[in-house]
Design an enzyme around this catalytic site. Structure first.
Site: not given
Length: 261
Positions: A137, A150, A154
């Protein structure tokens, strides 16, 4: 660095829908033998049925689950040529988010990759080839407002993929990081108003991500960017961090105004 998909043994985690489902379908269309792994049994079975592949319901984040997945896949495929570490979670919140959500994000978004690589590398290094595809991502290159777990994990996933690439490239191991911005999946839908403001306008379909991934196999580039503009954002973040963070803070204020936070 090119990867031949015809006849290749492929595993896709989080393959029951979204980007994972699109990857599974695209690889199968190129002649790959695909195993779809997902906790969502119905989703995994549906995608596998569409492509003539196999499916397994397994927790691809836990050590035992990854072990079960790799063992099952090897038994069915003979060898795993391409492993797609695609499963991910995006809990809301910042430092106040519950510890169990931080732990789950760490397990799914980072340790699942580490645990899979640990089991895959011995065979790949012996063979002199292997392909690890991590769905990271754009949050791993930039950040994701509204979800510290997140964003942080990530970044960790990107760091691990970079380490793998730097360590094993000369031994025939291809490592790539797929870094899209908004993609029209259930995960995007779950980001609420903030996600809509940040990503809805430029969101793309999962199939577009899969097509960009396939194109990247011709040269094995490390960063796979379905949204090409992310490269410019990444460069700005590195060269002018204060300016970039100021711009992100402006977006944060817009989100707060829109949501009444």
């Amino acid at each position: 660095m090119s990867t031949e998909l015809k006849g290749a043994g492929v595993v896709v985690t989080g393959g029951g829908g979204g980007i994972g489902g699109a990857l599974a379908r695209r690889f199968a269309a190129e002649g790959a033998r695909v195993i779809v792994a997902d906790l969502d049994e119905a989703g995994a079975a549906k995608v596998a049925g569409e492509i003539g592949g196999s499916w397994i319901s397994v927790d691809a984040a836990s050590e035992s689950g990854v072990g079960q997945l790799i063992t099952t896949a090897k038994a069915e495929l003979g060898s795993i040529d391409l492993f797609c570490a695609n499963a991910g979670v995006a809990p809301h919140g910042g430092p106040e988010a519950p510890e169990d959500l931080w732990a789950k994000a760490w397990d799914v978004n980072v340790m699942a990759h580490v645990r899979a690589a640990k089991l895959l590398l011995p065979d790949w290094l012996e063979r002199g080839r292997g392909h690890f595809l991590a769905t990271v991502s754009a949050a791993g290159l930039l950040t994701m407002l509204g979800s510290a777990p997140y964003s942080v994990t990530k970044h960790g996933a990107l760091a691990f993929a970079e380490w793998l690439r730097a360590t094993y490239q000369h031994r025939g191991i291809v490592v790539q990081a797929v870094c899209p911005q908004g993609v029209r999946t259930n995960m995007l839908a779950g980001t609420g108003t903030g996600g809509e403001l940040l990503m809805a306008a430029s969101a793309i379909e999962p199939e577009q991500v899969a097509e960009t991934v396939l194109e990247s196999f011709s040269d094995g580039r490390f960063l796979v960017l379905p949204h090409p503009e992310v490269a410019g954002y990444y460069a700005s973040r590195a060269s002018e961090p204060d300016r970039w963070l100021g711009g992100m803070n402006k977006l944060q204020r817009k989100i707060e105004e829109a949501t009444g936070a």
